[in-house]
Design a protein around this motif. Structure first.
Motif, PDB file in Angstrom:
ATOM      1  N   GLU A 288     -16.946  -8.152  -4.276  1.00  0.00           N
ATOM      2  CA  GLU A 288     -16.383  -6.959  -3.625  1.00  0.00           C
ATOM      3  C   GLU A 288     -14.993  -6.649  -4.182  1.00  0.00           C
TER       4      GLU A 288
ATOM      5  N   HIS B   1       0.826  -1.213   0.000  1.00  0.00           N
ATOM      6  CA  HIS B   1       0.000   0.000   0.000  1.00  0.00           C
ATOM      7  C   HIS B   1       0.865   1.270   0.000  1.00  0.00           C
TER       8      HIS B   1
ATOM      9  N   LEU C 292      -4.245  -1.446  -4.424  1.00  0.00           N
ATOM     10  CA  LEU C 292      -4.785  -1.636  -5.786  1.00  0.00           C
ATOM     11  C   LEU C 292      -4.620  -0.351  -6.595  1.00  0.00           C
ATOM     12  N   ARG C 293      -4.854   0.793  -5.953  1.00  0.00           N
ATOM     13  CA  ARG C 293      -4.667   2.081  -6.658  1.00  0.00           C
ATOM     14  C   ARG C 293      -3.222   2.232  -7.110  1.00  0.00           C
TER      15      ARG C 293
ATOM     16  N   ARG D 275     -12.975   0.532  -8.480  1.00  0.00           N
ATOM     17  CA  ARG D 275     -12.796   1.781  -7.737  1.00  0.00           C
ATOM     18  C   ARG D 275     -11.351   2.265  -7.812  1.00  0.00           C
ATOM     19  N   ALA D 276     -10.427   1.317  -7.909  1.00  0.00           N
ATOM     20  CA  ALA D 276      -9.003   1.690  -8.012  1.00  0.00           C
ATOM     21  C   ALA D 276      -8.652   2.205  -9.405  1.00  0.00           C
TER      22      ALA D 276
ATOM     23  N   MET E 178     -13.722  -3.269  -5.882  1.00  0.00           N
ATOM     24  CA  MET E 178     -12.506  -2.576  -5.419  1.00  0.00           C
ATOM     25  C   MET E 178     -11.565  -2.293  -6.590  1.00  0.00           C
TER      26      MET E 178
ATOM     27  N   ASP F 229      -5.538  -2.234   1.509  1.00  0.00           N
ATOM     28  CA  ASP F 229      -5.640  -3.067   0.300  1.00  0.00           C
ATOM     29  C   ASP F 229      -6.176  -2.253  -0.875  1.00  0.00           C
ATOM     30  N   LEU F 230      -7.148  -1.393  -0.607  1.00  0.00           N
ATOM     31  CA  LEU F 230      -7.684  -0.556  -1.688  1.00  0.00           C
ATOM     32  C   LEU F 230      -6.595   0.405  -2.193  1.00  0.00           C
ATOM     33  N   GLU F 231      -5.840   0.953  -1.239  1.00  0.00           N
ATOM     34  CA  GLU F 231      -4.741   1.848  -1.631  1.00  0.00           C
ATOM     35  C   GLU F 231      -3.690   1.083  -2.460  1.00  0.00           C
TER      36      GLU F 231
ATOM     37  N   ARG G  19      -8.380  -3.227   5.189  1.00  0.00           N
ATOM     38  CA  ARG G  19      -9.138  -3.130   3.939  1.00  0.00           C
ATOM     39  C   ARG G  19      -8.779  -1.823   3.200  1.00  0.00           C
TER      40      ARG G  19
ATOM     41  N   TYR H 218     -11.727 -11.710   0.880  1.00  0.00           N
ATOM     42  CA  TYR H 218     -12.610 -10.972  -0.017  1.00  0.00           C
ATOM     43  C   TYR H 218     -13.467 -11.934  -0.822  1.00  0.00           C
TER      44      TYR H 218
END
Ligand SMILES: C[S@@+](CC[C@H](N)C(=O)[O-])C[C@H]1O[C@@H](n2cnc3c(N)ncnc32)[C@H](O)[C@@H]1O
Length: 270
Positions: A227, A93, A123-124, A234-235, A231, A119-121, A116, A223
């Motif tokens: 979802e 991340h 993916l970005r 969204r990334a 994600m 993890d999203l960060e 969580r 996950y």
């Protein structure tokens, strides 16, 4: 609560990985993506189970991992074959690398040690480290893969946690002549965060004498398919596809791992 990723891939556990985790269907599966798009980045490359065979075949792949211990063992194994990969010690991340990639892949690592939001960060950041048109590939174990863990979604079962400590079942002999053993147990499960907290005990014997005994913790966020697709979108990823367990087929209820393939928008498709 600390937000530093909590993982157990250090010390004796790292040695165990280097000694005993060198095969698996993931190696050939991910290789095809790397062959189609280089340079590639192996995120959470560990001791090089995938990275080393790819480098051996002359593929242009860098690695990164949160654990300097895993990376050091990867570097040693590479050097013993005359290879010198570019390896970065970074949490996914916080990924911030000088190079951009045609392929980025993560094998067996999303959700380890992180929240969580982290993890999203991550993916970005994978998205931003790809060239336009580049491909991202991720495998992820489904939350219902393990019958022992799945029962703790029920509150009656959660009241039985932590699991009791167990003595390790087997010792394995390493190439260095030392014997190794691991034993893990589930300490807690939070169904809202979909996160397990596990404890690992790792042992090393030399000439029959216990020379190292370590205890590590790992958190693991699970996950569900849809979802993770959301994600990825969204990334910033496009063309997100989900495939079966290293077989390119439609996902099926018996798959224990799913593979997610996504693309950074752009002119060139790899
Ligand atoms: C199960 S091992 C997989 C290693 C390798 N990808 C393979 O398939 O052989 C998980 C790896 O993820 C790394 N890791 C765990 N949490 C991480 C994080 N938040 N950021 C980067 N690496 C992480 C660990 O250090 C470990 O090397």
């Amino acid at each position: 609560m600390s937000t530093d990723p909590q993982t157990w891939h250090y010390g004796v556990v790292a040695r165990w990985w280097a000694e005993f985790n060198q095969t698996g269907p993931e190696i050939d599966y991910f290789r095809r993506f790397v062959e189609r798009g280089q340079p590639a980045l192996d995120v959470a490359c560990g001791t090089g189970r995938l990275l080393l065979p790819y480098l051996r075949d002359g593929l242009d792949v860098d690695g990164c991992d949160i654990s300097p211990d895993m990376l050091e063992l990867c570097r040693e194994a590479a050097a013993s074959e005359g290879l010198s990969p570019t390896l970065h010690a970074q949490a996914m991340h916080e990924l911030d690398l000088p190079r951009r990639y045609q392929t980025i892949f993560v094998c067996g690592a999303l959700g380890l040690g992180s929240t969580r939001a982290q993890d999203l960060e991550a993916l970005r950041r994978f998205h931003d480290h790809l060239e336009p048109g580049g491909t991202f590939v991720l495998d992820n174990q489904v939350p219902y893969a393990d019958a022992r863990g799945w029962q703790y979604w029920l509150k009656e079962k959660r009241s039985e946690l932590p699991e009791p400590r167990r003595e390790p079942r087997e010792r394995r002999m390493g190439s260095d002549g030392a014997e190794y053993a691991l034993s893990h147990r589930l300490l807690a499960f939070d169904p809202l965060a979909q996160q397990e907290t596990l404890e690992m005990r790792a042992f090393m014997w030399k000439d029959g004498e216990l020379v190292a005994e370590e205890e590590h913790r790992l958190t693991m966020t699970s996950y569900f398919r849809d979802e993770l697709v959301l994600m990825l979108e969204r990334a910033g990823f496009v063309d997100v596809e989900v495939r079966g367990e290293y077989n390119d087929a439609e996902p099926s209820p018996v798959d224990e791992f799913l593979v997610y393939v996504a693309r950074r928008a752009g002119d060139v498709e790899y």
